[in-house]
Design an enzyme around this catalytic site. Sequence first.
Site, PDB file in Angstrom:
ATOM      1  N   ASP A 128       1.212  -1.007  -0.170  1.00 46.57           N
ATOM      2  CA  ASP A 128      -0.135   0.307  -0.074  1.00 46.57           C
ATOM      3  C   ASP A 128       1.212   1.188  -0.029  1.00 46.57           C
ATOM      4  O   ASP A 128       1.785   1.409   0.920  1.00 46.57           O
ATOM      5  CB  ASP A 128      -1.228  -0.142   1.288  1.00 46.57           C
ATOM      6  CG  ASP A 128      -2.127   0.795   0.661  1.00 46.57           C
ATOM      7  OD1 ASP A 128      -1.737   2.088   0.220  1.00 46.57           O
ATOM      8  OD2 ASP A 128      -3.222   0.724   2.375  1.00 46.57           O
ATOM      9  N   ARG A 130      -0.193   4.815  -0.708  1.00 50.41           N
ATOM     10  CA  ARG A 130      -1.294   5.627  -0.474  1.00 50.41           C
ATOM     11  C   ARG A 130      -0.721   6.747   0.485  1.00 50.41           C
ATOM     12  O   ARG A 130      -0.388   5.661   1.998  1.00 50.41           O
ATOM     13  CB  ARG A 130      -2.565   5.313  -0.229  1.00 50.41           C
ATOM     14  CG  ARG A 130      -3.272   4.763  -1.614  1.00 50.41           C
ATOM     15  CD  ARG A 130      -4.447   3.893  -1.205  1.00 50.41           C
ATOM     16  NE  ARG A 130      -4.463   3.504  -0.445  1.00 50.41           N
ATOM     17  CZ  ARG A 130      -6.064   2.471   0.016  1.00 50.41           C
ATOM     18  NH1 ARG A 130      -6.722   2.769  -0.408  1.00 50.41           N
ATOM     19  NH2 ARG A 130      -5.907   1.412   0.746  1.00 50.41           N
TER      20      ARG A 130
END
Length: 199
Positions: A128, A130
């Site tokens: 991930d 983000r």
Amino acid sequence: MQFLSHSSTARLPTQFGEFDIHVFTDNRNGLEHVALACGNLQGAQSPLVRVHSECLTGDVFGSTRCDCGEQLHHAQRLIQQTGLGLILYLKNHEGRGIGLNNKMRAYALQDTGMDTVEANLALGLPVDARTYEAAADMLHYFEINTIQLLSNNQEKRTALQSLGISVDQQVPLLTTPTIENLKYLQTKSVKLGHLIPDL
């Protein structure tokens, strides 16, 4: 430090009800993020907020490999029902931040039996990637410091809190699993700690 500037606003009628759409421009890279606003949000205390990562395949094409589009629409319905809330639509978050091309490469590996976490790692990519500074900046624009977060992702809650956003409550957005996304949802629950019961 705020990285976004408010660029434009317009009325946006949708199949779920009417929103005001606000476009914000990231001054670092030119990306345009969107806030869909319902109700009088300036300084609102603990409104419903969905921080939604761009997902072309799910949001636009109706892919059943994920639950992204279904979560987005569920959030729109809930916000319209309460009459107060925001959907923050973040660009450059495709595939949990790895981009559309890499997301397709990961899909191809998933078709060989890997789960979404294994596929990203096999490609040498983060699970991930983000970040949520843009979401925090959009909330600051509306003078909102405390929210009810519409999300299954506990890491999203932690990230927002680290950016000075208080989360009064985390409200899961539960969807109906499909044959195509059941393993994906199970992986998010078991490996990523998402709040998805009864899988």
